[in-house]
Scaffold this motif. Structure first.
Motif, mmCIF file in Angstrom:
data_model
loop_
_atom_site.group_PDB
_atom_site.id
_atom_site.type_symbol
_atom_site.label_atom_id
_atom_site.label_comp_id
_atom_site.label_asym_id
_atom_site.label_seq_id
_atom_site.Cartn_x
_atom_site.Cartn_y
_atom_site.Cartn_z
ATOM 1 N N ALA A 218 4.872 -4.387 -1.047
ATOM 2 C CA ALA A 218 3.611 -3.854 -0.512
ATOM 3 C C ALA A 218 3.888 -2.900 0.642
ATOM 4 N N GLY A 219 4.872 -3.243 1.490
ATOM 5 C CA GLY A 219 5.235 -2.350 2.586
ATOM 6 C C GLY A 219 5.745 -1.013 2.082
ATOM 7 N N MET A 220 6.548 -1.045 1.026
ATOM 8 C CA MET A 220 7.069 0.191 0.438
ATOM 9 C C MET A 220 5.933 1.037 -0.123
ATOM 10 N N GLN A 221 4.969 0.396 -0.763
ATOM 11 C CA GLN A 221 3.826 1.122 -1.305
ATOM 12 C C GLN A 221 3.028 1.802 -0.199
ATOM 13 N N VAL A 222 2.831 1.092 0.915
ATOM 14 C CA VAL A 222 2.118 1.660 2.058
ATOM 15 C C VAL A 222 2.861 2.861 2.622
ATOM 16 N N PHE A 223 4.181 2.720 2.797
ATOM 17 C CA PHE A 223 4.976 3.809 3.366
ATOM 18 C C PHE A 223 4.971 5.037 2.456
ATOM 19 N N GLN A 224 5.068 4.823 1.157
ATOM 20 C CA GLN A 224 5.080 5.958 0.232
ATOM 21 C C GLN A 224 3.743 6.694 0.233
ATOM 22 N N GLU A 225 2.663 5.934 0.263
ATOM 23 C CA GLU A 225 1.349 6.578 0.273
ATOM 24 C C GLU A 225 1.138 7.379 1.554
ATOM 25 N N ALA A 226 1.549 6.814 2.685
ATOM 26 C CA ALA A 226 1.361 7.512 3.955
ATOM 27 C C ALA A 226 2.350 8.654 4.131
ATOM 28 N N SER A 227 3.576 8.475 3.635
ATOM 29 C CA SER A 227 4.624 9.463 3.872
ATOM 30 C C SER A 227 4.549 10.637 2.922
ATOM 31 N N TYR A 228 4.369 10.379 1.626
ATOM 32 C CA TYR A 228 4.538 11.425 0.630
ATOM 33 C C TYR A 228 3.241 11.845 -0.058
ATOM 34 N N GLN A 229 2.269 10.929 -0.111
ATOM 35 C CA GLN A 229 0.989 11.299 -0.717
ATOM 36 C C GLN A 229 0.004 11.806 0.323
ATOM 37 N N GLY A 230 0.292 11.533 1.602
ATOM 38 C CA GLY A 230 -0.478 12.129 2.690
ATOM 39 C C GLY A 230 -1.834 11.521 2.953
ATOM 40 N N HIS A 231 -2.125 10.357 2.384
ATOM 41 C CA HIS A 231 -3.428 9.742 2.658
ATOM 42 C C HIS A 231 -3.235 8.361 3.261
ATOM 43 N N PHE A 232 -4.315 7.839 3.841
ATOM 44 C CA PHE A 232 -4.249 6.507 4.435
ATOM 45 C C PHE A 232 -3.989 5.494 3.322
ATOM 46 N N PRO A 233 -3.100 4.523 3.554
ATOM 47 C CA PRO A 233 -2.743 3.576 2.490
ATOM 48 C C PRO A 233 -3.963 2.875 1.899
ATOM 49 N N SER A 234 -3.871 2.570 0.618
ATOM 50 C CA SER A 234 -4.964 1.909 -0.080
ATOM 51 C C SER A 234 -5.105 0.459 0.381
ATOM 52 N N ALA A 235 -6.206 -0.154 0.009
ATOM 53 C CA ALA A 235 -6.542 -1.484 0.522
ATOM 54 C C ALA A 235 -5.621 -2.569 -0.008
ATOM 55 N N GLN A 236 -5.196 -2.466 -1.267
ATOM 56 C CA GLN A 236 -4.444 -3.563 -1.881
ATOM 57 C C GLN A 236 -3.153 -3.912 -1.137
ATOM 58 N N PRO A 237 -2.254 -2.944 -0.861
ATOM 59 C CA PRO A 237 -1.040 -3.329 -0.126
ATOM 60 C C PRO A 237 -1.312 -3.758 1.313
ATOM 61 N N LEU A 238 -2.316 -3.140 1.957
ATOM 62 C CA LEU A 238 -2.646 -3.535 3.324
ATOM 63 C C LEU A 238 -3.154 -4.971 3.361
ATOM 64 N N LEU A 239 -4.017 -5.328 2.408
ATOM 65 C CA LEU A 239 -4.531 -6.698 2.354
ATOM 66 C C LEU A 239 -3.427 -7.689 1.994
ATOM 67 N N THR A 240 -2.500 -7.264 1.146
ATOM 68 C CA THR A 240 -1.369 -8.129 0.801
ATOM 69 C C THR A 240 -0.545 -8.452 2.038
ATOM 70 N N LEU A 241 -0.231 -7.432 2.826
ATOM 71 C CA LEU A 241 0.542 -7.649 4.054
ATOM 72 C C LEU A 241 -0.234 -8.508 5.047
ATOM 73 N N ALA A 242 -1.523 -8.220 5.206
ATOM 74 C CA ALA A 242 -2.347 -9.014 6.118
ATOM 75 C C ALA A 242 -2.419 -10.467 5.658
ATOM 76 N N GLY A 243 -2.502 -10.667 4.340
ATOM 77 C CA GLY A 243 -2.545 -12.027 3.808
ATOM 78 C C GLY A 243 -1.282 -12.809 4.119
ATOM 79 N N TYR A 244 -0.125 -12.173 3.940
ATOM 80 C CA TYR A 244 1.138 -12.836 4.289
ATOM 81 C C TYR A 244 1.173 -13.179 5.780
ATOM 82 N N ALA A 245 0.724 -12.233 6.614
ATOM 83 C CA ALA A 245 0.759 -12.452 8.064
ATOM 84 C C ALA A 245 -0.104 -13.650 8.457
ATOM 85 N N VAL A 246 -1.316 -13.717 7.926
ATOM 86 C CA VAL A 246 -2.242 -14.787 8.296
ATOM 87 C C VAL A 246 -1.793 -16.131 7.726
ATOM 88 N N ILE A 247 -1.496 -16.169 6.438
ATOM 89 C CA ILE A 247 -1.169 -17.440 5.785
ATOM 90 C C ILE A 247 0.122 -18.032 6.341
#
Length: 258
Positions: A218-247
């Motif tokens: 999920a972190g790799m997906q976030v970095f690729q979207e922000a680095s190479y696609q130029g847009h704010f990362p989509s919700a799915q990988p961000l929520l996945t990371l947040a879920g791991y952090a909270v749980i």
């Protein structure tokens, strides 16, 4: 007078700050974080940057190279080493040596030791990511992430997710040996799903789907979207990371033994 401005509160903040500085010095002296978490990934970055095949474009008419894709992997490599090796080893060593038990009876308390360790590792990781991006950019012409705010948010969530996993390892491991073993067992499959050995895009569809729901994938997906696609990362990988952090944080707090 506000509770936050009382002499006791000021003394606690001062003690927490001194403890944090001490933990940073201990992290540096232990060498696990600086050497393996920063030095080794930096050497790997330089080596990969000098491999001619990795400087070839991914697409015939594109300017994105294979090396560009490895830079975010190196950033995740740094976070994984700090969270899965450095943090659990030090804190499990504190428990093994009775440091946490003794601190539980002091005004500082063990909770501040945990907070100081988290801040120390986060500070090392922050220095590392700035260093990696600077070396990749100045030394090999890799452009900065196109969406810096998105990259920063993704990095913070990835760091929170991985450090929470590190705390969970610490909660379960009675000493340094078991903490190191658990961290090592988790490290290699997690780095595989981050694309360290095989780029995620070249994995079979099933492994790609699994990768997107792992913390490093999920972190790799976030970095690729922000680095190479130029847009704010989509919700799915961000929520996945947040879920791991909270749980993982909740479970670690529930099962943590001083």
């Amino acid at each position: 007078m506000s509770v936050l401005n009382t002499p006791v509160a000021a003394d606690r903040r001062s003690a927490t700050w001194r403890l944090t500085k001490a933990e940073i010095k201990l992290c540096i002296r232990e060498k696990t974080g600086p050497l393996w978490g920063v030095g080794f990934p930096l050497v790997l970055l330089v080596v990969l940057g000098n491999v001619p095949a990795l400087r070839e474009p991914v697409e015939a008419d594109g300017d994105l190279t294979y090396f560009d894709l490895y830079v975010p992997v190196i950033v995740l490599f740094n976070l994984a080493i700090l969270a899965l090796t450095a943090l659990p080893t030090i804190l499990a060593g504190y428990r093994e040596n009775g440091v946490l038990r003794r601190m539980r009876t002091t005004p500082i308390g063990p909770a501040r030791v945990l907070a100081a360790q988290l801040v120390a590792n986060l500070a090392i990781a922050l220095v590392a990511v700035v260093l990696f991006l600077a070396v990749a950019g100045l030394g090999f012409g890799v452009r900065l992430p196109q969406n810096l705010p998105g990259f920063a948010v993704g990095w913070l969530l990835a760091a929170a997710a991985l450090l929470s996993i590190g705390l969970l390892i610490t909660a379960l491991a009675p000493g340094r040996g078991p903490a190191t073993a658990i961290g090592t067992v988790l490290f290699f499959p997690m780095m595989f799903f981050a694309g360290l050995w095989v780029p995620i895009a070249q994995m079979p569809p099933l492994l790609q789907d699994i990768s997107h729901y792992t913390p490093l994938g999920a972190g790799m997906q976030v970095f690729q979207e922000a680095s190479y696609q130029g847009h704010f990362p989509s919700a799915q990988p961000l929520l996945t990371l947040a879920g791991y952090a909270v749980i993982c944080s909740v479970i670690a707090v529930r099962w943590f033994r001083w």
